[in-house]
Write an enzyme that holds these catalytic residues in place. Structure first.
Site, mmCIF file in Angstrom:
data_model
loop_
_atom_site.group_PDB
_atom_site.id
_atom_site.type_symbol
_atom_site.label_atom_id
_atom_site.label_comp_id
_atom_site.label_asym_id
_atom_site.label_seq_id
_atom_site.Cartn_x
_atom_site.Cartn_y
_atom_site.Cartn_z
ATOM 1 N N LYS A 163 0.857 -1.192 0.000
ATOM 2 C CA LYS A 163 0.000 0.000 0.000
ATOM 3 C C LYS A 163 0.892 1.241 0.000
ATOM 4 O O LYS A 163 1.854 1.318 0.792
ATOM 5 C CB LYS A 163 -0.897 0.014 1.239
ATOM 6 C CG LYS A 163 -1.920 -1.113 1.276
ATOM 7 C CD LYS A 163 -3.091 -0.842 0.364
ATOM 8 C CE LYS A 163 -4.173 -1.907 0.532
ATOM 9 N NZ LYS A 163 -5.329 -1.687 -0.356
ATOM 10 N N LYS A 173 -13.170 -8.403 -7.436
ATOM 11 C CA LYS A 173 -13.710 -8.734 -6.117
ATOM 12 C C LYS A 173 -15.198 -9.027 -6.298
ATOM 13 O O LYS A 173 -15.967 -8.119 -6.653
ATOM 14 C CB LYS A 173 -13.511 -7.562 -5.148
ATOM 15 C CG LYS A 173 -12.035 -7.294 -4.860
ATOM 16 C CD LYS A 173 -11.847 -6.004 -4.093
ATOM 17 C CE LYS A 173 -10.381 -5.811 -3.742
ATOM 18 N NZ LYS A 173 -10.102 -4.452 -3.219
#
Ligand code: MG
Length: 338
Positions: free
Chosen positions: A132, A232
């Site tokens: 991240k 997803k």
């Protein structure tokens, strides 16, 4: 039910939700509200012969609410798999016996702390590390990792929309890092700016938040807003739409992988089954939920082997894992009957 995302937004309140279904940002509270008031009542009145029919029916009952819809639709897939005595992966058309797992590492205080976690993940067998990033915690960290992990290690970055058009020159400086991808550097629903950026950087852009439907995937290909898709199932409204996106990416040779949303072992089971389809060519975010949960809801807990693979349940009907009913009962905060 899997409703948590790291890219979540705040709700407006339930009375607004009642009046304007389809225009309210989806949060856990509002998704529960949609489930109770629109979606579950619509589903119990509907007779279906195959779970693939449910997505269209739910779309007619309310626009949006992808996570809420997915929780019902995916449960129906599990039910259908159990009724036909098939593992879910088989019902979906899965062909891979095991799927490669990657790990996501959050931002750390220093590059050295991040490297320590990266080495530990590499030792555990993970086949890709996704870091991240945000402005000020990006290039220095990634350069340090690349230098110490070696050029061959699959390293990716996820910006969660941390940058804007004014950062294009900065983002060009990522190219020498040989990242396998940079995920969602720009706006969460953007395609146009991503397309402009992809023209001037070599690093493949992977779209995550922007891929909210099969149509969004077609937009990506048409505009060139990305070269990789993070899928997803919860974000696209369930497995029917996930299958459509899979088929589209496979046909158009778009590299594809299954992302994670801090699922429990129940949600992870759906993701593993989906990732067994032949179009999933890249490691998924399929780390065992024990990485971030005090205790998982399934037994036995998910694991990766030393080569970084998760085995796809191949014999047990349905999602392939047992729910720890006692623990689930202990953690349950409410029940609704329709
Ligand atoms: Mg992401």
């Amino acid at each position: 039910m899997e409703l948590v995302d790291d890219d979540d937004v705040s709700g407006w309140g339930e009375c607004v939700a009642l009046e304007y279904p389809g225009y309210l940002p989806e949060t856990i509270d509002t998704a529960l509200f949609a489930l109770q008031n629109w979606l579950a009542p619509a589903l119990v009145q509907y007779e279906f012969s195959h779970p693939a029919e449910i997505a269209d029916m739910l779309d007619k009952s309310a626009r949006g609410w992808h996570f809420a819809k997915a929780s019902l639709e995916m449960a129906a897939w599990d039910l259908a798999a159990k009724k036909t005595g098939k593992p879910l992966a088989k019902l979906l058309g899965g062909t891979q016996k095991k799927v490669a797992a990657g790990l996501v590492l959050g931002m750390q205080e220093t590059p050295r702390i991040l490297l320590k976690k990266a080495f530990a993940a590499k030792d555990e067998g993970y086949r890709r590390l996704k870091i991240k990033i945000t402005a000020g915690k990006d290039l220095e960290y990634l350069h340090f990792l690349r230098k110490n992990l070696g050029d061959d290690f699959d390293l990716a970055a996820d910006a969660n929309s941390a940058y804007s058009k004014t950062d294009f020159h900065h983002l060009q400086r990522f190219d020498p890092l040989s990242l396998s991808m940079i995920e969602q550097p720009l706006g969460w629903d953007d395609h146009v700016d991503h397309a402009e950026l992809q023209k001037i950087i070599k690093t493949p852009i992977c779209l995550d938040e922007s891929i909210c439907s099969p149509a969004a995937c077609r937009t990506m290909l048409t505009l060139g807003s990305g070269r990789v898709v993070n899928l997803k199932p919860g974000r696209v409204g369930g497995l029917r739409n996930a299958l459509k996106i899979h088929d589209f990416c496979r046909k158009n040779q778009i590299p594809l992988w299954v992302g994670g949303m801090l699922e429990s072992g129940i949600g992870r089971a759906f993701n593993v089954a989906l990732a067994s389809l032949p179009g999933f060519t890249l490691p998924g975010d399929l780390s065992p939920p024990g990485q971030y949960l005090e205790r998982d809801l399934v037994v036995p807990p998910w694991q990766i082997d030393q080569q970084g693979f998760v085995m796809v349940p191949a014999t047990k009907p349905g999602i392939g894992v047992d729910i720890d009913q006692n623990y689930l009962a202990k953690m349950t905060v409410g029940n609704w009957c329709f």
